[in-house]
Structure formats: structure tokens, C-alpha cells
Motif scaffolding. Structure first.
Motif, short mmCIF file in Angstrom:
data_model
loop_
_atom_site.label_atom_id
_atom_site.label_comp_id
_atom_site.label_asym_id
_atom_site.label_seq_id
_atom_site.Cartn_x
_atom_site.Cartn_y
_atom_site.Cartn_z
N LEU A 57 1.71 -6.93 0.08
CA LEU A 57 2.91 -6.86 1.49
C LEU A 57 2.67 -6.11 2.00
O LEU A 57 2.07 -5.26 2.36
CB LEU A 57 4.01 -6.54 0.97
N LEU A 58 2.61 -6.73 4.30
CA LEU A 58 2.23 -5.62 4.98
C LEU A 58 3.12 -5.35 5.14
O LEU A 58 4.42 -5.19 4.99
CB LEU A 58 1.85 -7.32 6.34
N GLU A 59 2.88 -3.95 6.30
CA GLU A 59 3.43 -3.43 6.65
C GLU A 59 4.78 -3.86 8.09
O GLU A 59 4.91 -4.52 8.50
CB GLU A 59 2.91 -2.39 7.85
N GLY A 60 5.83 -3.45 7.48
CA GLY A 60 7.37 -4.40 7.75
C GLY A 60 7.70 -5.33 6.83
O GLY A 60 9.46 -5.45 6.86
N ARG A 117 4.71 -10.10 -10.97
CA ARG A 117 4.73 -8.81 -11.94
C ARG A 117 5.15 -7.52 -10.89
O ARG A 117 4.01 -7.56 -10.44
CB ARG A 117 3.11 -9.04 -12.09
N PRO A 118 5.21 -6.40 -11.37
CA PRO A 118 6.21 -5.50 -11.14
C PRO A 118 4.41 -4.81 -10.21
O PRO A 118 3.46 -4.41 -11.50
CB PRO A 118 6.71 -4.74 -12.07
N LEU A 119 4.07 -4.01 -9.76
CA LEU A 119 3.54 -2.85 -9.21
C LEU A 119 3.24 -1.98 -9.51
O LEU A 119 4.38 -1.26 -10.14
CB LEU A 119 3.95 -2.75 -7.60
N TRP A 121 4.04 5.19 -5.68
CA TRP A 121 3.76 5.12 -7.47
C TRP A 121 2.49 5.77 -7.73
O TRP A 121 3.31 6.42 -8.58
CB TRP A 121 4.04 3.53 -7.61
N SER A 122 1.72 6.31 -7.39
CA SER A 122 0.64 7.14 -8.31
C SER A 122 1.01 8.32 -8.28
O SER A 122 1.23 9.15 -8.65
CB SER A 122 -0.44 6.91 -6.78
N GLU A 140 0.70 -1.21 0.01
CA GLU A 140 0.01 0.18 -0.30
C GLU A 140 0.86 1.46 0.19
O GLU A 140 0.53 2.55 -0.81
CB GLU A 140 -0.82 -0.15 1.31
N GLU A 141 2.62 1.13 0.87
CA GLU A 141 3.09 2.26 1.07
C GLU A 141 3.46 2.56 0.10
O GLU A 141 3.82 3.87 -0.80
CB GLU A 141 3.80 2.17 1.90
#
Length: 711
Positions: free
Chosen positions: A640-643, A430-432, A294-295, A288-289
Motif C-alpha cells: 500500500l502506497l502513501e495515502g 493474509r494479514p500484515l 505493528w513492530s 510501511e507505516e
């Protein structure tokens, strides 16, 4: 079980028969050795008249064995019942792809790369068999005919099988430029001949990499870092060695290898290890981060990859400007058969069995680790239960890890298997990716401006393929977003390359998997806002040179009886058009609202892939690619979670399309006499935008973030 031998190499043993070696662009090779052409070949004719084709490209279920064998059989004028197929050994001198220059499979190139070489191999074998018959029967070669595996002379009334003539044909001189058939003379090419690998895959005799066993073989599992970019600090092997069946524990560059009598003991020992990791350089951001970063980068714009006219000025002057941001997650390949391989190491040689997708670089990587010359590392390619790009990596990490497993333990046989959790948590995704698009309309609803900013991680940077990053542009990041078939004035495409410790990899259809969705759904919105029909609007925009794009779009509209996005009975329709890997695909999807999520009932497809070697295989690949892309569009996401830890661990947390959710698929193949193009991947990109456009017709909203169904 006893020691496994590589049967695909048995043709070198000198048994009676005929072997033809064909390598392009060099002349066809021929040699004499106990009635066999040596040292290697594409075609082998045995005394029982069976014809075995040594296939240089990997078979993952995509039909490569069938397609390439059909090419040989066509020019050989063999009967299909005679034909057999085996994977060729790793040998770059004989089996290099005419496209890549090394032995490997990827980019939907197996058929295009083999179109001439495999046909030449069959034609050369036929010419030598005809020459043998002419010599034995004292007749001119022009009076010899070959049909369905029978050699005959109408004038003399004599007939013979390939096997009857094999020994004599071994004495014939191979033609340097064998004559190939014209398409109007094809007998097998263009027909639905049965898949050559179907019997053994149906009766369970097919050998995949995970089926390979050797006497006294140790099974190995590897403990790898819990976060991408972390490295091993220390470990205590004692808890692992206390697990029954565990024989040894060793440190290797990728982590800690646990060797055991069976796979279960290896996994249990691996889980019991006490390890400490250095995470100073690890990726600790959540997905998410990263997506937020990326956005922001996509909105800011990056290096210009394509520009026509003045997009900035045109957007300023447009009567109306639309904008949209699209977000695409990390995706796993999630093939049914996880990564696995077997290696047998002695003091001077090594032999490997694995579902290699890039034989030359896997062989070289193993040789470097083991300190051996590449020719002392035999690599046997097995059948593979899916790949979708996963088995060819920039760093050859699996072949390297397997070799380190052997090097750390010394001479012996070792089998390394990744668990499903290893696969889904192991990266090479596959890339984010984020896209930011702007489109300008004039007062009449015509598109006058187009901008597409892409932010994603490079597949090629910091790899052996970095030379293909030109002026800061990794073409695989934006393929399908530039060189569009539409005449869009004042258009600009930019790329911002993002950094992360998460290893990324090509995934079925590579960059087209996100660019097709962004471009085709945004274009659809612009056409809708401008009051244009979604099909006719696209046709009106197509460049004059986009003949094949036009053909597939008109064909699918005709087959689906397109009357607009409202299909009645609660169904809406979406259309998409996209070219990838030199094949042209148009789709129309019928979609309903199933409790707040799309239900895809039927998909109409038109495809132009040049000559369809086997129409049934083409249709199967389109349907399979469509299902693959639909699964990703609706459900798939690696989180992927925080951390920085990967939440996704198995199929229970990586939702994929179920059989009951697969739509009916109707494929129309455009007839063609052009050379064949790729078919393994082109069915994947258009399905997501076709569904996205139908969903907007139903709900008024285009899904901006995939997957559409979020849990």
C-alpha cells in the motif's frame, strides 16, 4: 450458448438406478422413488454400472474428488474405472461437514470430515447390492462376494454387475451401521489411482465457474473504492452508458455495477465511470507505516496467550539473550481463476453457479439479499481454478455482491467477473504481521527462556466468527507459535490485535504461514549459538509425547543424509519442523547463493498425515504447498502506497515463483493406520524457515523481513 443446467442435480429426475444417501451423525437415509433413493445422496449407481459420487466438498485442484471417491469405491468394492464424481448441490441437511456443521471446505478438513461418512455411503450401497443379489438368486448374503465391481456367488456360479442389480437394490433396506473395512483389507485406499478429474481437465471439457454462460446473460463489472474503507458519494453513469455494449448502470452497496453484452464492454464501461468517493474513514496509511506501528506493538507485548514458568525472570538470569524481529507483508491469494459467478433471478427463485467454498453461508447470504428463503436459492458449486482460502470469507462478500447485482437489475441472468487487478487490489489478504522474539541461553548453551510477541490483525474479530475469539485471543493469529512440540522452559507467547480497514482473510495455512518461520528460524539461531546440531538439537528438545514430530524429523534427516548445514559444492542446508492441521511435516532444503538471493535446488520432505488415501495426491499437495510457500517467502508482497492505494495490480507487480525456480522435491510419507489428517496446507509453513535457515548457513544472516528478495 443454450441455458446451462446443473447436471449434478439431475439425479433427482427419477432415472433408473440406485442412490444411497448417507449423512452423519444421523442414520443413513433411504427412500423409494422410481428405483432411486431420494431425495439426495452421496452415491448413485446407474444401469450402466457407473458409480457417481456426489462430493460435498469443493474441488480446487487439491484432489478432493479423487480422495472422497476413493473412499466410496473402497467400501463399495467397485472397479476404479466405474467411478465418476460431481459436486453435490448446496444442501446443509445432507451435506454438512461433520467438523463444521455446515457445508463448506476449509482448514484441510475435507478428507478428515469425510473419512467415515463417505466410506459408510459406499459400504451401505454394497450391502444393498449384496442383499439384492441374495434375494434374486435365493442365496444367503454370506455367499455373495463383490470384487472390482462384479457381484458373484462361487457356489452357484452366478455373476452380475452393479447395473444388473441396481433396480432390485433400490428395494433393499439400507443398514443403519454398515460394516467398514479394516486398513489391512484396503484395495484402493493407499494406492496411486488416477485422478478422477484429470481427463476432463486435460481435454478442456471441465466446467469452471468462469466457463458458465446463459442465454441473454449480461456481463457485469463493479467499480469499487480506490481505498479500503471508502464509500460511494456520487457517480455519473453517462460516460459508461456511452460505451458500445453497455446496457445499464446501477448503484450497489459495494460500488457501481456496469451491465454489458460482454465482459470487455463491462470493464470499459466501468473504467469510464465518473465516481466520487467519501474517504473520511478510509485506510490512508501505507503498508510501511502500518509495519512500523505493528513492530512497536510487538516489541511492547500484548495479551498473554500461553505461559510456562517465568520467562521474564529467566531472561534476566540467562547467560546470553538473543532477540529477533520478524516482519511479514500482506499477501494476496493470486489464484489463477479470478472471482466470478453467474446468477439467474426470477420473481420467486434464484440459481447461482460459482466456485463456492462455503456453500451454506453463501446460499444464506444470497437469500438474505434477495429476500428469498434459502431453499429458493439453488447454489451450484463449479470446479475452481484455485482458492487457497480466497473463496470463503467472513462476510460472504462475493455471493453478496453477485446477489446485489441481480437485485439491482431485476429478473434475468448476470455474470460477475473480477479482473486480475480487482483481485490483487481488492483486499482479503493474509494479514500484515510482526513478531518479536527473545531467547535465553545458559552457560552450556541450553535454552532456558523463550518469548514470542505477535502483533497482527484478527481474522475473526468483528465477524460472524467473533465468538471464537477467547479472552481477547484470536487463535488463528498465533496458531503454530504456542503448543510447540519442544520442551521450552519459561516460555511466553503474547498477542496484540491491530486495527486496519484493510480486509484480511485466511491464506493457505493461515497463521502457521508466519509463526512457523518466526519460531523455526529463531530456534535454529538459538541452537547454533548454543553449539547444537540443528537436527539433533531439535530432537533433544522434543517432548516425550511428540512421537510423530520425532518420526518425521528423523525420517527426513535419514533420507537427506543430514551431516550438518554445510552440504558442499556451494550448497547450505536448512531444516524445519512444523505441525499444522493435525499433520506433521519436516523439511530439509538445499540452497545456494544466486547473485545475492537464495536458489533452492532440492527439498527433502517427510510427512505424517495418517492414512494416505492416494499417495500421489499427497505428494502433489506437499509439492504444491511447498511451492506456494516458497513463492511467498522469496517474492510475494502486496504494498500500500502513501495515502492507502494498493500499488500491486497484476502479476507483473506481484512476483510469483516461476517453473524454472521450483526445486526438486522428494517426499517420504510415513506409513500409518491412523485416520487421515489434512494435507492441502501443511506443506506450506515449513519451507520458508527451511530456506531461511539454509540462507543463514550461507551468509550468516537470517532474513528478518519477508519476502527475502525485495524489489
Amino acid at each position: 450458448m443454450g441455458e446451462v443446467r446443473a447436471t449434478r442435480r439431475s439425479f433427482l429426475a427419477g432415472s433408473a438406478g440406485l442412490v444411497v444417501a448417507a449423512v452423519l451423525p444421523r442414520p443413513l437415509l433411504a427412500g423409494r422413488r422410481a428405483g432411486v433413493f431420494a431425495p439426495n445422496a452421496f452415491v448413485r449407481v446407474a444401469e450402466d454400472s457407473s458409480v457417481t459420487v456426489l462430493v460435498k466438498h469443493s474441488e480446487f485442484g487439491q484432489g478432493t474428488w479423487t480422495g472422497l471417491t476413493t473412499m466410496v469405491a473402497e467400501e463399495l468394492d467397485a472397479d476404479w474405472s466405474q467411478m465418476r464424481a460431481e459436486n453435490a448441490p448446496a444442501n446443509v441437511e445432507l451435506y454438512a461437514s461433520s467438523i463444521f456443521g455446515v457445508q463448506g471446505t476449509g482448514g484441510s478438513t475435507a478428507t478428515p470430515a469425510s473419512w467415515i461418512p463417505m466410506r459408510q455411503a459406499g459400504a451401505a450401497a454394497r450391502a444393498m447390492i449384496v442383499d439384492a443379489a441374495a434375494r434374486l438368486w435365493a442365496l444367503p448374503a454370506q455367499e455373495i462376494d463383490v470384487r472390482a465391481g462384479i457381484v458373484s456367488s462361487a457356489a452357484s456360479g452366478r455373476t452380475a454387475t452393479f447395473g444388473d442389480l441396481a433396480a432390485a437394490a433400490a428395494e433393499s433396506r439400507p443398514p443403519t451401521e454398515p460394516r467398514l473395512k479394516t486398513p489391512d483389507r484396503f484395495v484402493l485406499i493407499g494406492r496411486d489411482v488416477p485422478r478422477i478429474d484429470a481427463p476432463e481437465k486435460s481435454n478442456g471439457t471441465a466446467q469452471y465457474g468462469i466457463d458458465v454462460f446463459r442465454d441473454e446473460m449480461l456481463n457485469v463489472a463493479v467499480a469499487r473504492p480506490p481505498r479500503f474503507g471508502a464509500t460511494l458519494t456520487s457517480f455519473d453513469p453517462a460516460p459508461a452508458l456511452a460505451v458500445p455494449g453497455v446496457q445499464r448502470v446501477a448503484r450497489i452497496p459495494s460500488g457501481v455495477a456496469v451491465y454489458a453484452d460482454d465482459t470487455w464492454a463491462a470493464f470499459q464501461g466501468r473504467d469510464a465511470l465518473d465516481t466520487t468517493w467519501d474517504e473520511r474513514n478510509a485506510e490512508k496509511r501505507s503498508s510501511e507505516e502500518m509495519m512500523r506501528t505493528w513492530s512497536e506493538a510487538a516489541r511492547a507485548g500484548g495479551t498473554v496467550a500461553e505461559a510456562t514458568g517465568d520467562a521474564e525472570a529467566a531472561l534476566t538470569e540467562a547467560a546470553e539473550v538473543l532477540e529477533a524481529e520478524y516482519q511479514f507483508p500482506f499477501l494476496a491469494h493470486a489464484a489463477l481463476e479470478p472471482l466470478n459467478g453467474v446468477i439467474a433471478l426470477s420473481a420467486e427463485r434464484a440459481e447461482m453457479w460459482m466456485g463456492s467454498q462455503w456453500q451454506t453461508s453463501d446460499q444464506n447470504a444470497a437469500a438474505e439479499v434477495l429476500g428469498l428463503a434459502p431453499e429458493r436459492v439453488a447454489l451450484n458449486t463449479t470446479l475452481t481454478g484455485g482458492s487457497f482460502g480466497r473463496r470463503t470469507t467472513q462476510d460472504n462478500h462475493f455471493a453478496t455482491e453477485l446477489s446485489h447485482v441481480a437485485r439491482a437489475a431485476g429478473p434475468g441472468s448476470y455474470k460477475l467477473v473480477w479482473s486480475r487487478e480487482d483481485e490483487l487490489r481488492g483486499g482479503y489478504y493474509r494479514p500484515l504481521t510482526a513478531h518479536y522474539l527473545q531467547g535465553g541461553l545458559d552457560a552450556n548453551g541450553n535454552i532456558v527462556a523463550w518469548r514470542n510477541n505477535v502483533a497482527t490483525q484478527s481474522l475473526l474479530a468483528d465477524s460472524p466468527f467473533e465468538q471464537f475469539v477467547v479472552d481477547g485471543i484470536d487463535g488463528s493469529s498465533i496458531e503454530g507459535s504456542r503448543d510447540l512440540p519442544y520442551a521450552l522452559p519459561n516460555a511466553q507467547v503474547t498477542l496484540t490485535t491491530m486495527d486496519s480497514a484493510v480486509p484480511v482473510l485466511w491464506w493457505r495455512a493461515v497463521g502457521h504461514t508466519h509463526t512457523a518461520y518466526a519460531t523455526e528460524t529463531f530456534l535454529d539461531e538459538l541452537l547454533e549459538r548454543g553449539g547444537k546440531d540443528r537436527v539433533q538439537g531439535r530432537l533433544d528438545l522434543l517432548r516425550e509425547s511428540a512421537v510423530r514430530d520425532r518420526d518425521v524429523l528423523e525420517r527426513v534427516a535419514e533420507v537427506a543424509n543430514w551431516q550438518g548445514p554445510d552440504a558442499g559444492n556451494g550448497l547450505a542446508r536448512g531444516v524445519a519442523l512444523h505441525k499444522s492441521f493435525n499433520s506433521y511435516v519436516a523439511m530439509i532444503a538445499d540452497v545456494s547463493d544466486d547473485g545475492g538471493q537464495p536458489r533452492v535446488h532440492r527439498v527433502y520432505v517427510a510427512v505424517d498425515c495418517g492414512i494416505a488415501i492416494n499417495p500421489a495426491v499427497v505428494k502433489a499437495q506437499i509439492a504444491g504447498g511447498l511451492g506456494f510457500g516458497l513463492s511467498a517467502a522469496l517474492f510475494e508482497e502486496v504494498r500500500l502506497l502513501e495515502g492507502g492505494e494498493v500499488e500491486t495490480s497484476n502479476y507483473d507487480r506481484y512476483r510469483i515463483l516461476r517453473n524454472s525456480e521450483m526445486p526438486e522435491v522428494e517426499v517420504t510419507i510415513v506409513e500409518s493406520t491412523l485416520d487421515p489428517t489434512g494435507i492441502g496446507e501443511p506443506g506450506t509453513p515449513p519451507i520458508a524457515p527451511a530456506v531461511g535457515n539454509a540462507w543463514r548457513a550461507l551468509t550468516g544472516e537470517t532474513p528478518r523481513r519477508l519476502p527475502i528478495v525485495r524489489t
